[in-house]
Design an enzyme around this catalytic site. Sequence first.
Site, PDB file in Angstrom:
ATOM      1  N   LYS A  70     -12.871 -18.116 -31.515  1.00  0.00           N
ATOM      2  CA  LYS A  70     -12.534 -16.826 -32.121  1.00  0.00           C
ATOM      3  C   LYS A  70     -13.079 -15.632 -31.349  1.00  0.00           C
ATOM      4  O   LYS A  70     -12.462 -14.575 -31.342  1.00  0.00           O
ATOM      5  CB  LYS A  70     -13.039 -16.778 -33.577  1.00  0.00           C
ATOM      6  CG  LYS A  70     -12.198 -17.632 -34.509  1.00  0.00           C
ATOM      7  CD  LYS A  70     -12.651 -17.524 -35.949  1.00  0.00           C
ATOM      8  CE  LYS A  70     -11.819 -18.468 -36.814  1.00  0.00           C
ATOM      9  NZ  LYS A  70     -12.213 -18.453 -38.220  1.00  0.00           N
ATOM     10  N   ASP A 101      -8.882 -13.545 -41.477  1.00  0.00           N
ATOM     11  CA  ASP A 101      -9.912 -14.242 -42.262  1.00  0.00           C
ATOM     12  C   ASP A 101     -10.464 -13.339 -43.363  1.00  0.00           C
ATOM     13  O   ASP A 101     -10.593 -13.754 -44.516  1.00  0.00           O
ATOM     14  CB  ASP A 101     -11.073 -14.690 -41.360  1.00  0.00           C
ATOM     15  CG  ASP A 101     -10.742 -15.932 -40.556  1.00  0.00           C
ATOM     16  OD1 ASP A 101      -9.890 -16.732 -40.997  1.00  0.00           O
ATOM     17  OD2 ASP A 101     -11.346 -16.109 -39.482  1.00  0.00           O
TER      18      ASP A 101
HETATM   19  P1  NAD Z   1     -20.636 -20.633 -38.185  1.00  0.00           P
HETATM   20  O1  NAD Z   1     -21.308 -21.806 -37.597  1.00  0.00           O
HETATM   21  O2  NAD Z   1     -20.056 -19.584 -37.295  1.00  0.00           O
HETATM   22  O3  NAD Z   1     -21.647 -19.879 -39.201  1.00  0.00           O
HETATM   23  C1  NAD Z   1     -22.418 -20.522 -40.176  1.00  0.00           C
HETATM   24  C2  NAD Z   1     -23.699 -19.697 -40.394  1.00  0.00           C
HETATM   25  O4  NAD Z   1     -24.420 -20.254 -41.496  1.00  0.00           O
HETATM   26  C3  NAD Z   1     -24.639 -19.693 -39.200  1.00  0.00           C
HETATM   27  O5  NAD Z   1     -24.984 -18.361 -38.895  1.00  0.00           O
HETATM   28  C4  NAD Z   1     -25.841 -20.507 -39.690  1.00  0.00           C
HETATM   29  O6  NAD Z   1     -27.074 -20.053 -39.130  1.00  0.00           O
HETATM   30  C5  NAD Z   1     -25.798 -20.273 -41.167  1.00  0.00           C
HETATM   31  N1  NAD Z   1     -26.422 -21.322 -41.985  1.00  0.00           N
HETATM   32  C6  NAD Z   1     -26.238 -22.666 -41.889  1.00  0.00           C
HETATM   33  N2  NAD Z   1     -26.913 -23.303 -42.859  1.00  0.00           N
HETATM   34  C7  NAD Z   1     -27.534 -22.350 -43.597  1.00  0.00           C
HETATM   35  C8  NAD Z   1     -28.364 -22.380 -44.749  1.00  0.00           C
HETATM   36  N3  NAD Z   1     -28.675 -23.527 -45.342  1.00  0.00           N
HETATM   37  N4  NAD Z   1     -28.817 -21.205 -45.243  1.00  0.00           N
HETATM   38  C9  NAD Z   1     -28.514 -20.037 -44.647  1.00  0.00           C
HETATM   39  N5  NAD Z   1     -27.715 -19.944 -43.554  1.00  0.00           N
HETATM   40  C10 NAD Z   1     -27.232 -21.086 -43.032  1.00  0.00           C
HETATM   41  O7  NAD Z   1     -19.495 -21.219 -39.132  1.00  0.00           O
HETATM   42  P2  NAD Z   1     -18.212 -20.451 -39.695  1.00  0.00           P
HETATM   43  O8  NAD Z   1     -17.120 -20.533 -38.700  1.00  0.00           O
HETATM   44  O9  NAD Z   1     -18.631 -19.134 -40.192  1.00  0.00           O
HETATM   45  O10 NAD Z   1     -17.797 -21.410 -40.888  1.00  0.00           O
HETATM   46  C11 NAD Z   1     -18.680 -21.667 -41.980  1.00  0.00           C
HETATM   47  C12 NAD Z   1     -17.984 -22.585 -42.959  1.00  0.00           C
HETATM   48  O11 NAD Z   1     -16.862 -21.925 -43.511  1.00  0.00           O
HETATM   49  C13 NAD Z   1     -17.441 -23.864 -42.355  1.00  0.00           C
HETATM   50  O12 NAD Z   1     -17.862 -24.919 -43.171  1.00  0.00           O
HETATM   51  C14 NAD Z   1     -15.938 -23.773 -42.436  1.00  0.00           C
HETATM   52  O13 NAD Z   1     -15.392 -24.989 -42.817  1.00  0.00           O
HETATM   53  C15 NAD Z   1     -15.727 -22.770 -43.529  1.00  0.00           C
HETATM   54  N6  NAD Z   1     -14.558 -21.897 -43.301  1.00  0.00           N
HETATM   55  C16 NAD Z   1     -13.616 -21.821 -44.292  1.00  0.00           C
HETATM   56  C17 NAD Z   1     -12.526 -20.997 -44.130  1.00  0.00           C
HETATM   57  C18 NAD Z   1     -11.490 -20.906 -45.210  1.00  0.00           C
HETATM   58  O14 NAD Z   1     -10.392 -20.434 -44.930  1.00  0.00           O
HETATM   59  N7  NAD Z   1     -11.772 -21.309 -46.424  1.00  0.00           N
HETATM   60  C19 NAD Z   1     -12.372 -20.239 -42.948  1.00  0.00           C
HETATM   61  C20 NAD Z   1     -13.363 -20.332 -41.963  1.00  0.00           C
HETATM   62  C21 NAD Z   1     -14.456 -21.178 -42.160  1.00  0.00           C
END
Ligand code: NAD
Length: 279
Positions: free
Chosen positions: A73, A109
């Site tokens: 992205k 998004d």
């Molecule tokens: P990412 O890895 O870019 O970001 C995740 C963030 O969460 C990181 O900054 C990490 O440090 C933080 N994190 C992890 N565990 C944590 C905790 N226990 N407490 C606090 N912070 C924590 O991931 P992303 O691309 O942002 O995606 C996150 C989730 O969202 C994924 O599981 C993905 O499946 C989901 N997602 C869903 C949709 C949708 O359309 N519903 C779209 C995009 C992503």
Amino acid sequence: AADKFLCGLVGAGIQQSLTPAMQEEEARQQGLRLHYQLIDLDRTPGSLAQLPMLLEAARTIGFDGLNVTFPCKQAVVPLLDELSAPAREMGAVNTVVLHDGRLVGHNTDGSGWAWGLRRALPGADLGRVVLLGAGGAGCAIADALCRMGVGELRIVDADAARAQALAQALLDRFGPRAVALADAAQALHGATGLVHATPTGMAKLPGLAIPASLLRPSMWVSEIVYFPIETDLLRTARALGCRVMDGGAMAVGQAVGAFELFTGRQADAARVERHFRSL
Ligand code: NAD
């Protein structure tokens, strides 16, 4: 107007994605022909380094649009000819429209999440909202919340520097409404809503990112994980009496936005959602 479209998704580990089904079925319902191709970097030697080549190939072959997901992205941004204002400000793109050989980046998004919120939680109080997770999805949701007029956005991330960086970026764009907090308990104190945007709760990472005792029935809870659709967080929040929105609402919202950019036609969002929930 065109009635044949060639689209695709570029990302790693995308074989389970429901986006091809959503895009192709909505096109079919509208009497359009749309093929949606998975371009999985896990199956491409060289992975992310191949991204410029893949975009060039899409341009040459005549793709109309691409969705872009993890880990592309941000990497895709410098490879595009033009960006929508939100995509430029976020520095992240999830939808690329190809037209006359030009590549234009958008981000559905945040707008997709906002659509889901209005649909699943109409009238949700945006007074004091906690965003847990400041990664790719969290940044887009933060942007949407600021555009929707959030009162105070409290950002918590296990990586404190990420929460800080997002709060700073929002300060520059929207003025002082976001703060980075290290402590989830402090952030949730008096909160009107919680958006969960960490991967916790996915099938391979079960559990809760915060202690269940921090939830209050007065808070709405938005989950964005959607594999599985019913996460531990949703189950816990629902049992407590919170109004909840599952991760499917955002998945549908981003697909609806992308469909409109790809085809120039409005999607029937309720129909897309019914189809998504039947998959
Ligand atoms: P990412 O890895 O870019 O970001 C995740 C963030 O969460 C990181 O900054 C990490 O440090 C933080 N994190 C992890 N565990 C944590 C905790 N226990 N407490 C606090 N912070 C924590 O991931 P992303 O691309 O942002 O995606 C996150 C989730 O969202 C994924 O599981 C993905 O499946 C989901 N997602 C869903 C949709 C949708 O359309 N519903 C779209 C995009 C992503």
